[in-house]
Design an enzyme around this catalytic site. Structure first.
Site, PDB file in Angstrom:
ATOM      1  CB  THR A 131      -0.911  -0.134   1.374  1.00 53.36           C
ATOM      2  OG1 THR A 131      -1.491   1.242   1.390  1.00 53.36           O
ATOM      3  CG2 THR A 131       0.127  -0.352   2.620  1.00 53.36           C
ATOM      4  CG  ASP A 132      -1.126   4.915  -0.915  1.00 54.57           C
ATOM      5  OD1 ASP A 132      -1.589   4.195  -0.134  1.00 54.57           O
ATOM      6  OD2 ASP A 132      -1.541   5.898  -1.364  1.00 54.57           O
ATOM      7  CD  GLU A 133      -3.521   3.408   4.304  1.00 62.83           C
ATOM      8  OE1 GLU A 133      -3.353   3.518   5.422  1.00 62.83           O
ATOM      9  OE2 GLU A 133      -4.385   3.345   3.564  1.00 62.83           O
ATOM     10  CE1 TYR A 156      -3.427  -2.698   5.772  1.00 62.08           C
ATOM     11  CE2 TYR A 156      -3.305  -0.292   5.138  1.00 62.08           C
ATOM     12  CZ  TYR A 156      -3.277  -1.688   4.863  1.00 62.08           C
ATOM     13  OH  TYR A 156      -3.174  -1.979   3.717  1.00 62.08           O
ATOM     14  CE  LYS A 160       0.015  -4.620   2.920  1.00 59.01           C
ATOM     15  NZ  LYS A 160      -0.454  -5.993   2.392  1.00 59.01           N
TER      16      LYS A 160
HETATM   17  P1  NAD Z   1      -9.866  -7.195   2.468  1.00 57.96           P
HETATM   18  O1  NAD Z   1      -9.746  -6.749   3.906  1.00 57.96           O
HETATM   19  O2  NAD Z   1     -10.951  -6.770   1.473  1.00 57.96           O
HETATM   20  O3  NAD Z   1      -9.624  -8.569   2.095  1.00 57.96           O
HETATM   21  C1  NAD Z   1      -8.534  -9.513   2.897  1.00 57.96           C
HETATM   22  C2  NAD Z   1      -8.636 -10.841   2.422  1.00 57.96           C
HETATM   23  O4  NAD Z   1      -7.574 -11.652   2.992  1.00 57.96           O
HETATM   24  C3  NAD Z   1      -9.971 -11.238   2.962  1.00 57.96           C
HETATM   25  O5  NAD Z   1     -10.508 -12.352   2.270  1.00 57.96           O
HETATM   26  C4  NAD Z   1      -9.588 -12.246   4.235  1.00 57.96           C
HETATM   27  O6  NAD Z   1     -10.367 -13.495   4.567  1.00 57.96           O
HETATM   28  C5  NAD Z   1      -8.207 -12.632   3.947  1.00 57.96           C
HETATM   29  N1  NAD Z   1      -7.385 -12.968   4.976  1.00 57.96           N
HETATM   30  C6  NAD Z   1      -7.200 -12.173   6.115  1.00 57.96           C
HETATM   31  N2  NAD Z   1      -6.251 -12.959   7.206  1.00 57.96           N
HETATM   32  C7  NAD Z   1      -5.924 -14.113   6.249  1.00 57.96           C
HETATM   33  C8  NAD Z   1      -5.299 -15.052   6.660  1.00 57.96           C
HETATM   34  N3  NAD Z   1      -4.632 -15.054   7.886  1.00 57.96           N
HETATM   35  N4  NAD Z   1      -4.959 -16.122   5.898  1.00 57.96           N
HETATM   36  C9  NAD Z   1      -5.356 -16.173   4.785  1.00 57.96           C
HETATM   37  N5  NAD Z   1      -6.347 -15.333   4.420  1.00 57.96           N
HETATM   38  C10 NAD Z   1      -6.505 -14.229   5.063  1.00 57.96           C
HETATM   39  O7  NAD Z   1      -8.450  -6.462   1.793  1.00 57.96           O
HETATM   40  P2  NAD Z   1      -8.413  -5.752   0.305  1.00 57.96           P
HETATM   41  O8  NAD Z   1      -8.721  -4.254   0.520  1.00 57.96           O
HETATM   42  O9  NAD Z   1      -8.894  -6.482  -0.540  1.00 57.96           O
HETATM   43  O10 NAD Z   1      -6.722  -5.581   0.417  1.00 57.96           O
HETATM   44  C11 NAD Z   1      -6.065  -6.473  -0.157  1.00 57.96           C
HETATM   45  C12 NAD Z   1      -4.461  -6.392  -0.297  1.00 57.96           C
HETATM   46  O11 NAD Z   1      -4.216  -5.200  -0.755  1.00 57.96           O
HETATM   47  C13 NAD Z   1      -4.081  -6.047   1.325  1.00 57.96           C
HETATM   48  O12 NAD Z   1      -2.793  -6.718   1.487  1.00 57.96           O
HETATM   49  C14 NAD Z   1      -4.161  -4.547   1.519  1.00 57.96           C
HETATM   50  O13 NAD Z   1      -2.890  -4.244   2.293  1.00 57.96           O
HETATM   51  C15 NAD Z   1      -3.553  -4.103  -0.162  1.00 57.96           C
HETATM   52  N6  NAD Z   1      -4.119  -2.637  -0.509  1.00 57.96           N
HETATM   53  C16 NAD Z   1      -5.248  -2.460  -0.165  1.00 57.96           C
HETATM   54  C17 NAD Z   1      -5.765  -1.320  -0.904  1.00 57.96           C
HETATM   55  C18 NAD Z   1      -7.265  -0.815  -0.514  1.00 57.96           C
HETATM   56  O14 NAD Z   1      -7.781   0.216  -0.969  1.00 57.96           O
HETATM   57  N7  NAD Z   1      -8.099  -1.580  -0.138  1.00 57.96           N
HETATM   58  C19 NAD Z   1      -4.938  -0.405  -1.256  1.00 57.96           C
HETATM   59  C20 NAD Z   1      -3.549  -0.837  -1.573  1.00 57.96           C
HETATM   60  C21 NAD Z   1      -3.162  -2.018  -1.139  1.00 57.96           C
HETATM   61  P1  TYD Z   2     -10.590   4.524   4.740  1.00 58.29           P
HETATM   62  O1  TYD Z   2     -11.687   3.757   3.513  1.00 58.29           O
HETATM   63  O2  TYD Z   2     -10.579   3.632   5.889  1.00 58.29           O
HETATM   64  O3  TYD Z   2      -9.364   3.919   4.051  1.00 58.29           O
HETATM   65  P2  TYD Z   2      -7.744   4.441   4.578  1.00 58.29           P
HETATM   66  O4  TYD Z   2      -7.831   4.890   5.792  1.00 58.29           O
HETATM   67  O5  TYD Z   2      -6.947   3.339   4.433  1.00 58.29           O
HETATM   68  O6  TYD Z   2      -7.051   5.549   3.374  1.00 58.29           O
HETATM   69  O7  TYD Z   2     -10.926   5.692   4.709  1.00 58.29           O
HETATM   70  C1  TYD Z   2     -10.835   6.778   3.749  1.00 58.29           C
HETATM   71  C2  TYD Z   2     -10.732   8.311   4.303  1.00 58.29           C
HETATM   72  O8  TYD Z   2     -11.939   8.368   4.734  1.00 58.29           O
HETATM   73  C3  TYD Z   2      -9.726   8.386   5.383  1.00 58.29           C
HETATM   74  O9  TYD Z   2      -9.259   9.649   5.133  1.00 58.29           O
HETATM   75  C4  TYD Z   2     -10.862   8.312   6.566  1.00 58.29           C
HETATM   76  C5  TYD Z   2     -11.908   8.763   6.140  1.00 58.29           C
HETATM   77  N1  TYD Z   2     -13.237   8.085   6.688  1.00 58.29           N
HETATM   78  C6  TYD Z   2     -14.074   8.863   7.536  1.00 58.29           C
HETATM   79  O10 TYD Z   2     -14.255  10.201   7.570  1.00 58.29           O
HETATM   80  N2  TYD Z   2     -15.067   8.206   8.195  1.00 58.29           N
HETATM   81  C7  TYD Z   2     -15.231   6.919   8.103  1.00 58.29           C
HETATM   82  O11 TYD Z   2     -16.142   6.229   8.457  1.00 58.29           O
HETATM   83  C8  TYD Z   2     -14.224   5.973   7.364  1.00 58.29           C
HETATM   84  C9  TYD Z   2     -14.325   4.548   7.478  1.00 58.29           C
HETATM   85  C10 TYD Z   2     -13.167   6.782   6.693  1.00 58.29           C
END
Ligand code: NAD
Ligand code: TYD
Length: 348
Positions: A131-133, A156, A160
């Site tokens: 992630t970019d975070e 988090y 990562k």
């Molecule tokens: P998500 O929470 O929707 O899905 C995570 C999945 O991992 C779920 O299906 C869960 O059951 C599975 N999981 C969790 N713990 C596990 C374990 N111990 N063993 C096997 N499976 C397990 O997450 P997402 O938003 O789809 O993110 C997927 C990946 O992409 C993550 O690594 C996250 O850090 C990265 N990512 C997410 C975003 C975003 O905006 N959502 C952006 C950049 C990177």
């Molecule tokens: P989120 O979807 O949790 O992603 P991330 O924190 O990983 O960027 O949140 C996106 C933005 O929205 C973040 O600045 C936090 C804000 N946010 C709210 O203001 N209220 C909420 O209930 C949630 C879940 C997020």
């Protein structure tokens, strides 16, 4: 023949990656390993579950013995590792589970791959999705590039960042072929309604308050999830061994502006007077350690591998809002039971 292990394939991004690989590469075997935590949902993959090149395995990446057996049984040659605990707010409440899954789980997979491949890295690849975070927070200028110093702030992003370091360590120490990509915030179908966009859409639908953290001035850089999956495909096949790629669409939004766009579109689609749901906006206590701004520079990915987002934001957000409103049953199924407890604890 490629036998690719995709971890976390039942989650939001993972399900889009599994779908893309299963459909696009009938000659590959795609093995989806997922623990099915609260965030994992096999409903996300109904359309491809019967394909002959797809196998689902329920399991935990932290279970090292299971991972070794899995690598051997399926003769895994490539890994696309997405399984993780992914929600910042949950990490603030329970940092241990983030260290366990994201750090120890990644290490367990790396070690299983190392032992199974046993020094023969021909045609092998461990691709880690990050992630970019990990780069921390930006003020109002500049972008994250691949060489930006890591500076995570939430449990988090710290977990990562740590997992990214382990992946690089396995490359440098054991010569394992690896690649890492760091993507900005994703949006689109099948995202669990704990994250901003699906949570707010569900609340708009039910006329519930929209809990905006702080003043709503934090900035996120949004990418349509299918474009992330397309980037993963390109990087998996063409990425340079040991390298890192940033993925993003140069699409920054202040939270409050994004929320107003969502309200406007949702009101129109729900047949309500335009903007009438703005009354639901409720400013609440800010998230602890809330990063101000994320913004990705993905020029390297464009210049070196030719990837660009396929969808403009206006089109992507409309498509996404329509999907959540058209798929009420999907949302209702996962917002019953445990979800209500989570919501009360987080937003009491
Ligand atoms: P998500 O929470 O929707 O899905 C995570 C999945 O991992 C779920 O299906 C869960 O059951 C599975 N999981 C969790 N713990 C596990 C374990 N111990 N063993 C096997 N499976 C397990 O997450 P997402 O938003 O789809 O993110 C997927 C990946 O992409 C993550 O690594 C996250 O850090 C990265 N990512 C997410 C975003 C975003 O905006 N959502 C952006 C950049 C990177
Ligand atoms: P989120 O979807 O949790 O992603 P991330 O924190 O990983 O960027 O949140 C996106 C933005 O929205 C973040 O600045 C936090 C804000 N946010 C709210 O203001 N209220 C909420 O209930 C949630 C879940 C997020």
């Amino acid at each position: 023949m490629k036998n690719i292990l995709i971890t976390g394939g039942a989650g939001f991004i993972g399900s889009h990656v599994v779908r893309l690989f299963v459909n696009k590469y009938p000659e590959y075997n795609i093995i989806n390993l997922d623990k099915l935590t609260y965030a994992g949902n096999l409903e996300n993959l109904k359309d491809i579950e019967d394909k002959p090149n797809y196998t689902f395995v329920k399991g935990d990446i932290c279970d090292f013995e299971q991972m070794k057996d899995l690598f051997a049984k399926h003769n895994i040659t490539g890994v696309i590792h997405l399984a993780a605990e992914s929600h910042v707010d949950r990490s603030i409440k329970d940092p241990f589970s983030f260290a366990q899954t994201n750090v120890m789980g990644t290490l367990s997979l790396l070690q299983a791959a190392k032992l199974t491949w046993d020094g023969d890295f021909t045609d092998k690849l461990f691709y880690h999705i990050s992630t970019d975070e990990v780069y921390g927070s930006l003020d109002n200028g500049g972008f994250f590039v691949e060489t930006t110093k890591y500076d995570p702030h939430s449990p988090y992003s710290a977990s990562k960042a740590s997992s990214d370091h382990f992946v690089r360590a396995f490359h440098d120490t054991y010569g394992m072929p690896t690649v890492i990509s760091n993507c900005s915030n994703n949006y689109g179908p099948y995202q669990f309604p704990e994250k901003l966009i699906p949570l707010f859409l569900n609340n708009i639908r039910h006329n519930k308050p929209l809990p905006v953290y702080g003043k709503g001035e934090n900035v996120r850089d949004w990418l349509y999830v299918v474009d992330h999956a397309r980037a993963i495909d390109v990087i998996y096949h063409q990425g340079k061994n040991g390298d890192t790629y940033n993925i993003g669409g140069f699409n920054e939004w202040r939270n409050i502006d994004l929320i107003k766009v969502m309200i406007k579109t949702a009101d129109r689609l729900l047949g309500r007077p335009e903007g009438s749901s703005e009354k639901l906006i409720t400013y609440v206590t800010d998230r602890a350690g809330h990063d101000l701004r994320y913004a990705i520079d993905s020029t390297k990915l464009k210049d070196e591998l030719g990837w660009e987002p396929s969808l403009q934001f206006e089109e992507g957000i409309e498509k996404t809002i329509r999907w959540y409103l058209d798929n009420e049953t999907w949302v209702d199924n996962i917002t019953s039971g445990e979800y209500e407890k989570y919501y009360q604890e987080m937003y009491k």
